[in-house]
Enzyme design. Sequence first.
Site, short mmCIF file in Angstrom:
data_model
loop_
_atom_site.label_atom_id
_atom_site.label_comp_id
_atom_site.label_asym_id
_atom_site.label_seq_id
_atom_site.Cartn_x
_atom_site.Cartn_y
_atom_site.Cartn_z
N ARG A 29 -7.54 -61.08 41.03
CA ARG A 29 -7.67 -59.72 40.50
C ARG A 29 -6.32 -59.12 40.11
O ARG A 29 -6.06 -57.93 40.30
CB ARG A 29 -8.39 -58.80 41.52
CG ARG A 29 -9.78 -59.26 41.88
CD ARG A 29 -10.71 -59.26 40.68
NE ARG A 29 -12.03 -59.78 41.01
CZ ARG A 29 -12.45 -61.02 40.76
NH1 ARG A 29 -11.65 -61.88 40.13
NH2 ARG A 29 -13.66 -61.41 41.10
N SER B 52 -16.92 -51.48 40.81
CA SER B 52 -16.32 -51.60 42.14
C SER B 52 -15.06 -50.73 42.23
O SER B 52 -14.19 -50.79 41.36
CB SER B 52 -15.96 -53.05 42.43
OG SER B 52 -17.11 -53.86 42.47
N GLU C 47 -9.28 -51.01 42.73
CA GLU C 47 -9.28 -51.61 41.40
C GLU C 47 -8.99 -50.54 40.35
O GLU C 47 -8.50 -50.82 39.27
CB GLU C 47 -10.65 -52.23 41.09
CG GLU C 47 -10.98 -53.47 41.90
CD GLU C 47 -12.16 -54.23 41.32
OE1 GLU C 47 -12.38 -54.14 40.10
OE2 GLU C 47 -12.85 -54.91 42.10
#
EC number: 1.3.1.98
Length: 335
Positions: free
Chosen positions: A181, A231, A306
């Site tokens: 990520r 998310s 995120e």
Amino acid sequence: MNDFKKVSESLETALRNEFDFRFATEVSLKEISRWRIGGPAAVFAEPSSINEICALLAFMKNRPEPVVVVGGTSNILFDSDGFGGLVIKLGENFSNFIIEGSRIRAQAGASVPQLVRAVATEGLEGIVHAGGIPGTVGGLVVMNGGTQRRGIGEHVTKVLVTDAEGSIRELNANELQFTYRNSVLKNSETTVLEVELLLKPGNAGELLAELETILDQRSQKFPEDLPNCGSTFLSDPAMYSIVGPPGKAIEDAGLKGLRRGSAEISMQHANFIVNHGDASDDDILWLISAVRKEVYSRTGFVMDCEVLYLSYSGDFRPAHEVADEQWPDIDLVRN
């Protein structure tokens, strides 16, 4: 005349004197936000070519106002006060992709769900796992996004980017430094323009069936009836092996349904924060800070976001950093 209006009119005049394409002023960022949160942008533009993007960035380098380039906004929380500069949106003019054998060239504004379905139909495997992720290819590559512990970076061969001064360069897979990520593009001043992917031949029927299964599971698992950014918190491999994914950690802490204003930790999936109507950036940031502190107090793990927060002045950084600065003293520890 208030300061925002002065900024808007001054910047618009300067841009119109330099460029012959259309600009809009005081455009509500709420209308382009997946969270449906955000105040007005002083000036808003949707360029039609890479040259226009580069020219705008080069021009803004000599201006006092901030500039930002956005795509699908699935990982952005806008300031409820707006943005005191130029927002450049990669819209329909940057949404195309070309499939040539096993190689795909996609513009940064291309829809991830549309691209995934197209390559599955062509019998190309490797990115079906990303089929339900909202947003655009550019954003997905920056975050090395994906599901099932996988990332799009596995299949990226090169990326065309422009820096803050409008200079274009090409980065190969090694230069992009993909990790879980993350990539070298994250928290940088570069803007992704185009992406090249290399996939493997597969069975179209099986891939499409897998895609439908993934989409069906997502529709049951994730909230789709209320605005959200997907998310909120990153899954940390170390935390995952002991506690589980962020959603489980948040649910185990009893935080499902925690609400501030119109923002709520989703009852359907705890790693989603939903907007029931008129949530503000402060509502979201408060929930982010509260969740981080509560989960840390119970597990010893710190969950990062995120989501990136874009402030009025152009500060663009992880939302949890802003949240903890604004709400340092939240104490929600429950028995």
